[in-house]
Design a protein around this motif. Sequence first.
Motif, PDB file in Angstrom:
ATOM      1  N   SER A 121      -7.395   0.431  -0.470  1.00 46.58           N
ATOM      2  CA  SER A 121      -6.456   1.444  -0.954  1.00 46.58           C
ATOM      3  C   SER A 121      -5.327   0.686  -1.642  1.00 46.58           C
ATOM      4  O   SER A 121      -4.365   0.266  -0.992  1.00 46.58           O
ATOM      5  CB  SER A 121      -5.931   2.288   0.216  1.00 46.58           C
ATOM      6  N   PRO A 122      -5.463   0.487  -2.960  1.00 42.53           N
ATOM      7  CA  PRO A 122      -4.490  -0.336  -3.679  1.00 42.53           C
ATOM      8  C   PRO A 122      -3.057   0.188  -3.552  1.00 42.53           C
ATOM      9  O   PRO A 122      -2.822   1.387  -3.421  1.00 42.53           O
ATOM     10  CB  PRO A 122      -4.947  -0.255  -5.136  1.00 42.53           C
ATOM     11  N   ILE A 123      -2.129  -0.756  -3.604  1.00 43.18           N
ATOM     12  CA  ILE A 123      -0.712  -0.390  -3.560  1.00 43.18           C
ATOM     13  C   ILE A 123      -0.310   0.044  -4.969  1.00 43.18           C
ATOM     14  O   ILE A 123      -0.154  -0.781  -5.863  1.00 43.18           O
ATOM     15  CB  ILE A 123       0.167  -1.571  -3.090  1.00 43.18           C
ATOM     16  N   SER A 124      -0.184   1.343  -5.141  1.00 43.38           N
ATOM     17  CA  SER A 124       0.273   1.891  -6.407  1.00 43.38           C
ATOM     18  C   SER A 124       1.790   2.043  -6.340  1.00 43.38           C
ATOM     19  O   SER A 124       2.398   1.853  -5.273  1.00 43.38           O
ATOM     20  CB  SER A 124      -0.368   3.262  -6.643  1.00 43.38           C
ATOM     21  N   LEU A 125       2.388   2.398  -7.426  1.00 39.97           N
ATOM     22  CA  LEU A 125       3.832   2.632  -7.449  1.00 39.97           C
ATOM     23  C   LEU A 125       4.196   3.766  -6.499  1.00 39.97           C
ATOM     24  O   LEU A 125       5.181   3.685  -5.747  1.00 39.97           O
ATOM     25  CB  LEU A 125       4.303   2.952  -8.873  1.00 39.97           C
ATOM     26  N   THR A 126       3.373   4.811  -6.473  1.00 40.86           N
ATOM     27  CA  THR A 126       3.617   5.944  -5.584  1.00 40.86           C
ATOM     28  C   THR A 126       3.504   5.514  -4.124  1.00 40.86           C
ATOM     29  O   THR A 126       4.351   5.865  -3.297  1.00 40.86           O
ATOM     30  CB  THR A 126       2.608   7.076  -5.864  1.00 40.86           C
ATOM     31  N   ARG A 127       2.485   4.740  -3.806  1.00 40.91           N
ATOM     32  CA  ARG A 127       2.309   4.277  -2.427  1.00 40.91           C
ATOM     33  C   ARG A 127       3.442   3.337  -2.010  1.00 40.91           C
ATOM     34  O   ARG A 127       3.951   3.422  -0.894  1.00 40.91           O
ATOM     35  CB  ARG A 127       0.962   3.575  -2.281  1.00 40.91           C
ATOM     36  N   ALA A 132       8.363   2.392   1.051  1.00 44.18           N
ATOM     37  CA  ALA A 132       9.805   2.132   1.023  1.00 44.18           C
ATOM     38  C   ALA A 132      10.574   3.284   1.650  1.00 44.18           C
ATOM     39  O   ALA A 132      11.528   3.070   2.421  1.00 44.18           O
ATOM     40  CB  ALA A 132      10.264   1.883  -0.409  1.00 44.18           C
ATOM     41  N   THR A 133      10.157   4.504   1.356  1.00 43.42           N
ATOM     42  CA  THR A 133      10.811   5.685   1.935  1.00 43.42           C
ATOM     43  C   THR A 133      10.648   5.686   3.453  1.00 43.42           C
ATOM     44  O   THR A 133      11.598   5.974   4.192  1.00 43.42           O
ATOM     45  CB  THR A 133      10.225   6.975   1.330  1.00 43.42           C
ATOM     46  N   MET A 134       9.441   5.360   3.924  1.00 35.46           N
ATOM     47  CA  MET A 134       9.219   5.290   5.373  1.00 35.46           C
ATOM     48  C   MET A 134      10.086   4.200   5.996  1.00 35.46           C
ATOM     49  O   MET A 134      10.684   4.402   7.050  1.00 35.46           O
ATOM     50  CB  MET A 134       7.737   5.034   5.673  1.00 35.46           C
ATOM     51  N   ALA A 135      10.158   3.045   5.333  1.00 34.35           N
ATOM     52  CA  ALA A 135      10.974   1.945   5.853  1.00 34.35           C
ATOM     53  C   ALA A 135      12.446   2.353   5.924  1.00 34.35           C
ATOM     54  O   ALA A 135      13.130   2.080   6.918  1.00 34.35           O
ATOM     55  CB  ALA A 135      10.801   0.698   4.992  1.00 34.35           C
ATOM     56  N   ILE A 136      12.911   3.023   4.902  1.00 34.85           N
ATOM     57  CA  ILE A 136      14.303   3.499   4.906  1.00 34.85           C
ATOM     58  C   ILE A 136      14.502   4.522   6.019  1.00 34.85           C
ATOM     59  O   ILE A 136      15.502   4.503   6.734  1.00 34.85           O
ATOM     60  CB  ILE A 136      14.683   4.086   3.524  1.00 34.85           C
ATOM     61  N   GLY A 137      13.529   5.402   6.194  1.00 40.05           N
ATOM     62  CA  GLY A 137      13.610   6.403   7.261  1.00 40.05           C
ATOM     63  C   GLY A 137      13.663   5.760   8.636  1.00 40.05           C
ATOM     64  O   GLY A 137      14.457   6.156   9.493  1.00 40.05           O
ATOM     65  N   VAL A 138      12.837   4.748   8.849  1.00 37.10           N
ATOM     66  CA  VAL A 138      12.847   4.036  10.130  1.00 37.10           C
ATOM     67  C   VAL A 138      14.203   3.360  10.328  1.00 37.10           C
ATOM     68  O   VAL A 138      14.798   3.422  11.402  1.00 37.10           O
ATOM     69  CB  VAL A 138      11.683   3.010  10.207  1.00 37.10           C
ATOM     70  N   TRP A 139      14.709   2.750   9.269  1.00 36.10           N
ATOM     71  CA  TRP A 139      16.037   2.101   9.338  1.00 36.10           C
ATOM     72  C   TRP A 139      17.119   3.121   9.668  1.00 36.10           C
ATOM     73  O   TRP A 139      17.983   2.875  10.494  1.00 36.10           O
ATOM     74  CB  TRP A 139      16.322   1.375   8.045  1.00 36.10           C
TER      75      TRP A 139
END
Length: 144
Positions: A121-127, A132-139
């Motif tokens: 499952s390639p890392i696309s810009l959307t992924r 990043a959004t999840m990481a910010i949410g966890v932070w």
Amino acid sequence: MTQYAIVMILAGFGIPILAAMNAQLGGWIGSPAAAAAVLFVVAFSVAVVVALIVAPQGFAKLPTAPKHLFLAGVLIAFYLLSITFIAPHFGIGNAVFFVLLGQLFSAALVDHFGMFGAQVSPISLTRAAGIATMAIGVWLTQQA
């Protein structure tokens, strides 16, 4: 698919509880390493019983398995020992927060390259933006 998501949410729910309980056991007995060893014995016993019920033939195939795959045991030992030692000093939330960040980035790399037989499952810009959004949410959850 919904059943898988529910089981994984429950597994994730258990990680901070596991960390807190094992850290408390380590403090109670005065040895985080001994607490981790006891947890492994209990986990090993449960896993053996489940394996014997679900797929006992798996044990017979172990000698033919690629030996590098057994190193996953080192990773779980590292996780358990590190969370048991660090959580009482760093806080359960902080410890799990950094574990989650590591999981987000590692999972993305494993999926991107299809490592260890994972579905590619390639890392696309959307992924990448989602991670990043999840990481910010966890932070954000750790901010007072």
